[in-house]
Design a protein around this motif. Structure first.
Motif, mmCIF file in Angstrom:
data_model
loop_
_atom_site.group_PDB
_atom_site.id
_atom_site.type_symbol
_atom_site.label_atom_id
_atom_site.label_comp_id
_atom_site.label_asym_id
_atom_site.label_seq_id
_atom_site.Cartn_x
_atom_site.Cartn_y
_atom_site.Cartn_z
ATOM 1 N N ALA A 1 -14.728 -1.633 4.598
ATOM 2 C CA ALA A 1 -13.673 -2.767 4.795
ATOM 3 C C ALA A 1 -13.031 -3.954 4.224
ATOM 4 C CB ALA A 1 -15.366 -3.382 5.021
ATOM 5 N N THR A 2 -13.073 -3.690 2.934
ATOM 6 C CA THR A 2 -12.211 -4.400 2.204
ATOM 7 C C THR A 2 -10.665 -3.651 2.275
ATOM 8 O OG1 THR A 2 -13.546 -3.919 -0.317
ATOM 9 C CG2 THR A 2 -11.536 -4.627 -0.719
ATOM 10 N N ILE A 3 -10.406 -2.886 2.725
ATOM 11 C CA ILE A 3 -9.176 -2.567 2.942
ATOM 12 C C ILE A 3 -8.438 -2.785 4.602
ATOM 13 C CG2 ILE A 3 -7.258 -0.560 3.605
ATOM 14 C CD1 ILE A 3 -8.633 0.767 1.220
ATOM 15 N N THR A 4 -9.621 -2.399 5.595
ATOM 16 C CA THR A 4 -9.604 -2.848 6.912
ATOM 17 C C THR A 4 -9.598 -4.667 7.206
ATOM 18 O OG1 THR A 4 -11.861 -2.159 7.687
ATOM 19 C CG2 THR A 4 -10.170 -0.452 7.871
ATOM 20 N N THR A 5 -10.153 -5.252 6.688
ATOM 21 C CA THR A 5 -10.096 -7.197 6.851
ATOM 22 C C THR A 5 -8.916 -7.113 6.147
ATOM 23 O OG1 THR A 5 -12.164 -7.007 4.950
ATOM 24 C CG2 THR A 5 -12.799 -6.518 7.439
ATOM 25 N N TYR A 6 -8.566 -6.872 4.980
ATOM 26 C CA TYR A 6 -7.353 -7.490 4.424
ATOM 27 C C TYR A 6 -6.053 -6.951 4.775
ATOM 28 C CZ TYR A 6 -4.757 -9.199 0.194
ATOM 29 O OH TYR A 6 -3.923 -10.014 -0.023
ATOM 30 N N PRO A 7 -5.407 -7.611 5.785
ATOM 31 C CA PRO A 7 -4.237 -7.126 6.450
ATOM 32 C C PRO A 7 -2.855 -6.095 5.498
ATOM 33 C CG PRO A 7 -4.391 -9.072 7.348
ATOM 34 C CD PRO A 7 -5.414 -8.955 5.895
ATOM 35 N N GLN A 8 -3.083 -6.738 4.571
ATOM 36 C CA GLN A 8 -2.161 -6.611 3.682
ATOM 37 C C GLN A 8 -1.870 -4.626 2.898
ATOM 38 O OE1 GLN A 8 -1.508 -9.799 0.912
ATOM 39 N NE2 GLN A 8 0.785 -9.917 1.104
ATOM 40 N N ALA A 9 -3.582 -4.989 2.762
ATOM 41 C CA ALA A 9 -4.570 -3.403 2.113
ATOM 42 C C ALA A 9 -4.043 -2.722 3.174
ATOM 43 C CB ALA A 9 -5.393 -3.749 1.427
ATOM 44 N N GLN A 10 -4.381 -2.926 4.518
ATOM 45 C CA GLN A 10 -4.440 -1.746 6.164
ATOM 46 C C GLN A 10 -3.009 -1.888 5.513
ATOM 47 O OE1 GLN A 10 -6.963 -1.414 8.875
ATOM 48 N NE2 GLN A 10 -5.738 0.255 8.071
ATOM 49 N N VAL B 1 -11.109 9.167 -2.241
ATOM 50 C CA VAL B 1 -9.871 8.052 -3.255
ATOM 51 C C VAL B 1 -10.581 7.175 -3.717
ATOM 52 C CG1 VAL B 1 -8.011 7.247 -3.553
ATOM 53 C CG2 VAL B 1 -7.933 9.031 -2.235
ATOM 54 N N MET B 2 -10.790 7.019 -4.869
ATOM 55 C CA MET B 2 -11.463 5.494 -5.374
ATOM 56 C C MET B 2 -10.104 4.392 -6.323
ATOM 57 S SD MET B 2 -14.512 6.849 -8.009
ATOM 58 C CE MET B 2 -14.157 5.569 -9.193
ATOM 59 N N ILE B 3 -10.321 3.330 -5.385
ATOM 60 C CA ILE B 3 -9.582 2.801 -6.530
ATOM 61 C C ILE B 3 -9.917 1.371 -7.171
ATOM 62 C CG2 ILE B 3 -7.511 0.717 -5.223
ATOM 63 C CD1 ILE B 3 -6.637 3.514 -4.568
ATOM 64 N N ASN B 4 -9.536 0.807 -8.078
ATOM 65 C CA ASN B 4 -10.354 -0.222 -9.218
ATOM 66 C C ASN B 4 -10.033 -1.474 -8.673
ATOM 67 O OD1 ASN B 4 -10.360 -1.255 -10.577
ATOM 68 N ND2 ASN B 4 -9.974 -0.582 -12.540
ATOM 69 N N GLY B 5 -10.804 -1.641 -8.190
ATOM 70 C CA GLY B 5 -11.450 -3.444 -7.418
ATOM 71 C C GLY B 5 -11.232 -3.964 -8.157
ATOM 72 N N ASN B 6 -11.629 -4.439 -9.580
ATOM 73 C CA ASN B 6 -10.439 -5.012 -10.642
ATOM 74 C C ASN B 6 -9.499 -5.144 -11.190
ATOM 75 O OD1 ASN B 6 -13.744 -4.318 -11.184
ATOM 76 N ND2 ASN B 6 -13.962 -5.840 -10.218
ATOM 77 N N ALA B 7 -8.588 -4.254 -10.275
ATOM 78 C CA ALA B 7 -7.173 -4.206 -10.991
ATOM 79 C C ALA B 7 -6.167 -4.573 -10.181
ATOM 80 C CB ALA B 7 -6.390 -2.647 -10.697
ATOM 81 N N ALA B 8 -5.003 -5.521 -11.191
ATOM 82 C CA ALA B 8 -4.258 -6.686 -10.886
ATOM 83 C C ALA B 8 -3.099 -5.834 -9.853
ATOM 84 C CB ALA B 8 -3.718 -7.519 -11.444
ATOM 85 N N PHE B 9 -2.846 -5.934 -8.288
ATOM 86 C CA PHE B 9 -2.241 -4.839 -7.314
ATOM 87 C C PHE B 9 -1.424 -5.985 -6.667
ATOM 88 C CE2 PHE B 9 -6.239 -1.656 -7.101
ATOM 89 C CZ PHE B 9 -5.121 -0.659 -7.745
ATOM 90 N N CYS B 10 -0.632 -5.324 -6.804
ATOM 91 C CA CYS B 10 0.465 -6.710 -5.933
ATOM 92 C C CYS B 10 1.179 -5.746 -3.750
ATOM 93 C CB CYS B 10 1.827 -6.644 -6.170
ATOM 94 S SG CYS B 10 2.709 -5.054 -6.893
ATOM 95 N N TRP B 11 1.019 -6.097 -3.821
ATOM 96 C CA TRP B 11 1.222 -5.245 -2.115
ATOM 97 C C TRP B 11 2.421 -5.626 -1.605
ATOM 98 C CZ3 TRP B 11 -3.606 -3.878 -1.142
ATOM 99 C CH2 TRP B 11 -4.549 -4.645 -1.794
#
Ligand SMILES: [Zn+2]
Length: 207
Positions: free
Chosen positions: A50-59, A135-145
């Motif tokens: 849901a973190t991905i599906t509810t965050y438009p940039q991640a989706q 696939v697990m992605i680090n939920g604490n890492a600093a990502f840009c979109w």
């Protein structure tokens, strides 16, 4: 670079962040073993959290990552079904006893070193048939979109998703630093200039 032995069942690839120039964060992922298991049949069902599906940039970045592989292979690879409700694995997240649903998800708390940004676990048979993957992605890492323009101290989520989905498909690392499966992710989030090992991809996606 660390080398992780190939588990009898799980092929584990993990990425590490480091900062050699004190300017650019890059992603370093370990070698994934010698085998080249493949799915054999596409499209493959995949979910996200849901973190991905509810965050438009991640989706959007995930969709771009899936589109990238489908354009490169010329076929529909992913049967994306949106949010997986529930835990997509049983047992420990690092060493799941089973993968319930092929899922890409942000993991927090992150069980690996904080510098590790992603890990793909592929469950394959001894006959090199992939049964499931996550696939697990680090939920604490600093990502840009998106294109990550000007965000040189952050790691592109789009490229990270694309790289990990490459492992999900069955691709190993390459030595070509313009290739998305190179162990280091370059700055910026654009996929227009990255390359793939077409022969290896064809081998994995040929029906
Ligand atoms: Zn990798």
């Amino acid at each position: 670079m660390d080398r992780h032995p190939k588990h009898e069942v799980f092929m584990i690839c993990q990425g590490r962040l480091f900062n050699p120039l004190m300017i650019t964060l890059v992603l370093v992922l370990s070698a994934c073993g010698n085998g080249r298991p493949g799915w054999g049949k596409f499209p493959v069902t995949i979910y996200s959290d849901a973190t991905i599906t509810t965050y438009p940039q991640a989706q959007s970045d995930l969709q771009d990552a899936m589109n990238f592989w489908e354009q490169q292979s010329g076929q529909k690879i992913f049967d994306y079904r949106g949010t997986y409700n529930g835990t997509p694995y049983t047992g420990d997240v690092q060493h799941p006893s089973s993968i319930v649903a092929n899922t890409i998800f942000f993991q927090s708390p992150w069980p690996l070193a904080s510098a590790v940004v992603g890990q793909t676990i592929v469950n394959s048979t001894s006959s090199n048939q992939i049964q499931s993957a996550m696939v697990m992605i680090n939920g604490n890492a600093a990502f840009c979109w998106g294109d990550c323009i000007g965000q040189y101290n952050q790691t592109s989520a789009r490229k990270t998703f694309t790289h990990e989905l490459g492992h999900f498909i069955g691709l190993a690392h390459t030595q070509d630093n313009t290739d998305i499966m190179y162990p280091q992710i370059t700055p910026g989030g654009s996929l227009t200039t990255v390359r793939v090992d077409s022969a290896a991809l064809r081998e994995l996606t040929l029906q």
